[in-house]
Design an enzyme around this catalytic site. Structure first.
Site, PDB file in Angstrom:
ATOM      1  N   ASP A 220      -3.330  12.930  13.584  1.00  0.00           N
ATOM      2  CA  ASP A 220      -3.086  13.810  14.716  1.00  0.00           C
ATOM      3  C   ASP A 220      -1.723  13.412  15.286  1.00  0.00           C
ATOM      4  OD1 ASP A 220      -3.721  15.608  16.932  1.00  0.00           O
ATOM      5  OD2 ASP A 220      -4.045  13.788  18.102  1.00  0.00           O
TER       6      ASP A 220
ATOM      7  N   ASP B  76      -0.366  14.530  19.085  1.00  0.00           N
ATOM      8  CA  ASP B  76      -0.302  14.400  20.539  1.00  0.00           C
ATOM      9  C   ASP B  76      -1.214  13.287  21.041  1.00  0.00           C
ATOM     10  OD1 ASP B  76       1.503  16.554  21.368  1.00  0.00           O
ATOM     11  OD2 ASP B  76       0.020  17.854  20.424  1.00  0.00           O
TER      12      ASP B  76
END
Length: 298
Positions: free
Chosen positions: A30, A32
């Site tokens: 991922d 963020d």
């Protein structure tokens, strides 16, 4: 909907010790709040608008319900709490303006640069290289804003462009907690493997996530997971860590519960940060002479 050859995936999970886990051959990230410090910036942008209209700052009890959900700051959960005296459309416009100002300030989080560089030189215990990919819900325009800082772009560029899957990729039919984006990232990796190299299975993948829904997406993909939550999020889920790691928080039920993990099944764990990553635990071998200068030391 993204599909995957289930013959390559793990069998049913029935508890600790029920299977021998293979070495990790692919690490799927991922972005963020995991690789870059966007969660604090998202909060800052929301708080600027909230303060302008005399509303309190965004608490983690609400923010925890928004993380990992595309467009969540424009939805019912946020606005039912915020009670802003402006329309949702105006809030979205003002918040987007703050994003344009502050997203270029994004910086890599501690340990990220070293981890990505280590993985690029690493191999598994069977001698095969370890592949890396990005699976982010951020759309292309926001991705470019968030990686516009030179040091941030240099770190994200360690992930091959053909292995980066963004949230507005038309092949993604469902966002997290559905597994689609991680299955698509694995397909991107497998399609680029040299001829003669065995395809990587979901069981040989390790998903890195900071959000609860992201961990669930990884588990639904049949992959193993590492959860690295922001301290504020970790506090919200204190006492519920086992449910998070199994993908069983039922934050946004989508059915297909047979995809979820089992409590204490040994296929996911929580880390405080990405610093000093325990490679040996996942069958990853980093050459002893891997000594990578950081961007700050150049």
């Amino acid at each position: 909907m993204v599909t995957v050859d289930q013959s390559q995936g793990p069998g049913p999970i029935s508890g600790v010790g029920s299977q021998t886990l293979p070495p990790i051959r692919a690490c799927l990230f991922d972005m963020d709040g995991l690789l870059i410090n966007t969660e604090d910036l998202y909060t800052l942008c929301a708080d600027i608008v909230l303060t302008k209209y005399g509303r309190p700052h965004l608490p983690w009890s609400i923010k925890a319900q928004l993380m990992g959900v595309p467009g969540s700051s424009h939805g019912d959960t946020f606005h039912s709490w915020a009670q802003l005296p402006i329309s949702r459309e105006q809030f979205k416009e003002e918040q987007t303006g703050q994003h344009r100002i502050h997203f270029p300030e994004c910086k890599p989080l501690p340990g990220v640069e070293k981890l990505l560089k280590d993985l690029k030189s690493a191999h598994g215990t069977q001698g095969l290289s370890v592949e890396i990919a990005l699976a982010t819900s951020s759309h292309k325009a926001n991705y470019e804003l968030k990686t516009s800082r030179p040091e941030t772009k240099a770190v994200l560029d360690l992930i091959p462009e053909e292995h980066r899957v963004l949230g507005d990729d038309p092949r993604i039919q469902r966002g997290k907690p559905a597994p689609d984006i991680y299955l698509l990232a694995l397909q991107a990796i497998n399609s680029s493997l040299p001829e003669g190299i065995p395809k990587i299975t979901p069981n040989e993948c390790l998903v890195f996530e900071d959000s609860v829904l992201g961990v669930e997406a990884g588990r639904r993909a049949g992959m193993r997971a590492v959860w690295v939550p922001h301290p504020g999020l970790a506090a919200e889920y204190k006492g519920k860590e086992k449910e998070v790691l199994a993908g069983r928080t039922a934050l946004y039920p989508i059915g297909n519960d047979e995809q979820l993990g089992a409590i204490d099944d040994g296929r996911a764990e929580q880390l405080v940060s990405l610093e000093n990553f325990p490679y040996d635990k996942f069958g990853i071998v980093v050459p002893q002479d891997a000594n990578h200068p950081t961007m700050d030391s150049r």
